[in-house]
Design an enzyme around this catalytic site. Structure first.
Site, mmCIF file in Angstrom:
data_model
loop_
_atom_site.group_PDB
_atom_site.id
_atom_site.type_symbol
_atom_site.label_atom_id
_atom_site.label_comp_id
_atom_site.label_asym_id
_atom_site.label_seq_id
_atom_site.Cartn_x
_atom_site.Cartn_y
_atom_site.Cartn_z
ATOM 1 N N LYS A 24 71.347 -10.552 -21.522
ATOM 2 C CA LYS A 24 70.719 -11.354 -22.584
ATOM 3 C C LYS A 24 69.321 -11.821 -22.153
ATOM 4 C CE LYS A 24 72.953 -15.220 -23.865
ATOM 5 N NZ LYS A 24 72.148 -16.448 -23.709
ATOM 6 N N SER A 25 69.202 -12.330 -20.947
ATOM 7 C CA SER A 25 67.897 -12.831 -20.480
ATOM 8 C C SER A 25 66.863 -11.707 -20.479
ATOM 9 C CB SER A 25 68.023 -13.370 -19.050
ATOM 10 O OG SER A 25 68.846 -14.499 -19.018
ATOM 11 N N ARG A 35 63.374 -11.040 -22.890
ATOM 12 C CA ARG A 35 62.071 -10.844 -22.245
ATOM 13 C C ARG A 35 61.477 -9.482 -22.576
ATOM 14 N NH1 ARG A 35 64.922 -14.623 -19.774
ATOM 15 N NH2 ARG A 35 63.982 -16.169 -18.374
ATOM 16 N N GLY A 53 68.876 -21.172 -26.802
ATOM 17 C CA GLY A 53 67.984 -22.018 -26.004
ATOM 18 C C GLY A 53 66.861 -21.203 -25.385
ATOM 19 N N SER A 61 65.101 -24.152 -13.626
ATOM 20 C CA SER A 61 65.355 -23.588 -14.946
ATOM 21 C C SER A 61 64.404 -22.430 -15.213
ATOM 22 C CB SER A 61 65.165 -24.662 -16.025
ATOM 23 O OG SER A 61 64.916 -24.054 -17.271
ATOM 24 N N GLN A 118 64.129 -21.003 -17.992
ATOM 25 C CA GLN A 118 63.519 -21.194 -19.310
ATOM 26 C C GLN A 118 62.261 -22.039 -19.193
ATOM 27 O OE1 GLN A 118 66.673 -22.666 -21.820
ATOM 28 N NE2 GLN A 118 67.795 -20.736 -21.736
ATOM 29 N N ASP A 126 75.699 -20.007 -15.561
ATOM 30 C CA ASP A 126 76.320 -19.620 -16.840
ATOM 31 C C ASP A 126 77.779 -19.200 -16.668
ATOM 32 O OD1 ASP A 126 74.015 -20.140 -18.211
ATOM 33 O OD2 ASP A 126 73.350 -18.061 -18.310
ATOM 34 N N LYS A 160 74.165 -27.349 -21.892
ATOM 35 C CA LYS A 160 74.174 -25.953 -22.344
ATOM 36 C C LYS A 160 74.578 -25.927 -23.826
ATOM 37 C CE LYS A 160 72.836 -24.101 -18.500
ATOM 38 N NZ LYS A 160 71.509 -23.460 -18.431
ATOM 39 N N ARG A 203 79.587 -28.245 -21.109
ATOM 40 C CA ARG A 203 80.582 -27.290 -20.603
ATOM 41 C C ARG A 203 81.540 -27.914 -19.599
ATOM 42 N NH1 ARG A 203 76.765 -21.826 -20.588
ATOM 43 N NH2 ARG A 203 77.206 -21.360 -22.781
#
Ligand code: S3P
Length: 440
Positions: free
Chosen positions: A23-24, A28, A96, A169, A171, A317, A344, A348
């Site tokens: 996903k990351s 990108r 996010g 992070s 992000q 994660d 998150k 969680r």
């Protein structure tokens, strides 16, 4: 309509499967493909809802993104100054990553934009990107003084900063680097621990000038970025669910093909090996600047551990499903230093403590982690549990259902599609008894 899952114990998990794209890296590849000059071809892109939000946002900013076939996309890059003002709010859904990365990018674009998302995303902290971007001169406003979305961005010419982030992070790091790409001079970010480094790897591949010195990464503004061919590796964060399931279900022997094993992402593997998990890395290779391997996983009796604090950012994660592994282990498992889990897609820590205790596990919720008393055998189960609309909570509790004496019903699992479309079918294909139930 809410979609529920019912998971029950059944046969061993066997076979060879490919897990969906990372996903990351998928987010990108769309972002850098759009910002480069010329064509970028992406294969094995994750076609989950989160990445589709990023695709839709760039289309709304005038970028041509063509879907050639399943997972294969052609992006016609427009360069750093080629984006057009979107004529409506950009809806980032549950993502996010899309929200924070685009906030950084759009802060330095010469137009007006508004970013919003679903209930969960509108409750997540945005100050962590808005504050450093404001120090670069960004004009961003939002609810609660810019701490919560929707965010309104009046794009500006920015000034570079050297930013020391209080959180590890990727992000935050990427948001600032994206702002720095469109800003004259050197922009740098220092983190307290190394977060996933896909941005740095991909920037290098696209030809940007990016340098690392310890925990500091620096980019020069206005690089010449040229379109690339990207093969997205399998997502270790998605592989985590069948991986833990195969470790826990007796008689299992499962191979997960083409899983990304970037060292900034392999914390879960290290923890499971420490717990006595039988996981072999086969056919280790490199694809598109990222290390990849096939992982052979066999049923193992795990034992509890204390999670080394330095592993936390590299497994962040995967903790929900790690909690399930710890619940089946012999002895106690302690996690601390993981307060990030509380911000998150859901909180969680509390979501997993609530879910696993309903299934008969003894846990103690800590401010920054959890203490789990491993049962060493299958869980009692036989309960309805809440996913809190969080994809990873839903899939983790489904794995718990596979090792419970009585069936487990997990409520509201539609968000699995944000990161792992086809999860139920893929698990069924290896022998897991997980089915969609009769959601009201
Ligand atoms: C991501 C970074 C991590 C991770 C998220 C994806 C990314 O978030 O939890 O799922 O793609 O950059 P943080 O940056 O908040 O740690």
């Amino acid at each position: 309509m809410s979609k529920d899952l019912i998971a029950k114990a059944g046969s061993p998990l066997k076979g060879r499967i490919a897990t969906p794209g990372d996903k990351s890296i998928s987010h990108r590849s769309i972002i850098f493909g759009a910002l480069a000059e010329g064509e970028t071809m992406v294969t094995k892109l994750l076609e989950g809802e989160d990445v589709q939000r990023t695709v839709a946002a760039f289309r709304a900013m005038g970028v041509e993104i063509e879907r050639l076939e399943e997972g294969a996309y052609r992006i016609e890059g427009v360069g750093l100054d080629g984006l057009a003002e979107p004529d409506d709010v950009l809806d980032m859904g549950n993502s996010g990553t899309a929200m924070r990365l685009l906030t950084g990018l759009l802060a330095s674009q010469p137009f007006f934009s508004v970013l919003s998302g679903d209930d969960s995303l509108r409750g997540r902290p945005m100050g962590r990107v808005v504050n450093p971007l404001r120090r670069m001169g960004a004009k961003i406003s939002g609810r609660d003084g810019g701490r919560l979305a929707p965010l309104v961005i009046e794009g500006q010419e920015l000034i570079p900063i050297e930013y020391t982030s209080p959180v590890a992070s990727a992000q935050v790091k990427t948001a600032i680097l994206l702002a720095g790409l469109n800003t004259a001079g050197e922009t740098s970010v220092t983190e307290p621990a190394l977060s996933r480094d896909h941005t740095e790897r991909m920037l290098l591949a696209f030809g940007a000038d990016v340098r690392r010195n310890g925990l500091t990464v620096t980019v020069d503004g206005w690089p010449e970025m040229v379109g690339q061919k990207i093969v997205v590796p399998g997502d270790i964060s998605s592989a985590a669910f069948p991986m833990v399931a195969a470790l826990l279900v007796p008689g299992s022997d499962l191979t997960l093909e083409g899983v990304g094993i970037n060292p900034t992402r392999t914390g879960l593997l290290e923890l499971l090996l420490q717990m006595g998990g039988d996981i072999e890395q086969l056919n280790v290779r490199e694809e598109g600047g990222e290390p990849v391997a096939d992982l052979r996983v066999r049923h193992s009796q795990l034992h509890g551990i204390t999670v080394p604090i330095e592993v936390v950012p590299r497994a962040i994660d995967e903790f929900p499903v790690f909690f399930v592994a710890a619940a089946l282990a012999v002895g106690e498992t302690i996690l601390a230093g993981a307060e990030e889990l509380r911000v998150k897609e859901s909180d969680r820590i509390s979501a997993m403590v609530e879910g696993l205790s309903r299934l008969g596990v003894e846990l103690e919720e800590l401010a920054d982690g959890v203490r789990i008393i491993g049962l060493g055998v299958e869980l009692p189960g036989g309960a309805e549990v809440e996913s809190h609309s969080d994809h990873r909570i839903a899939m983790s509790l489904a794995v718990a259902g596979l090792v419970s004496q009585k069936p487990v019903k997990i409520l509201g699992c539609e968000n699995i599609n944000t990161s792992f479309p086809g999860f139920v079918e893929l698990m069924a294909g290896i022998g897991a008894d997980i089915v969609w139930g009769d959601g009201a």
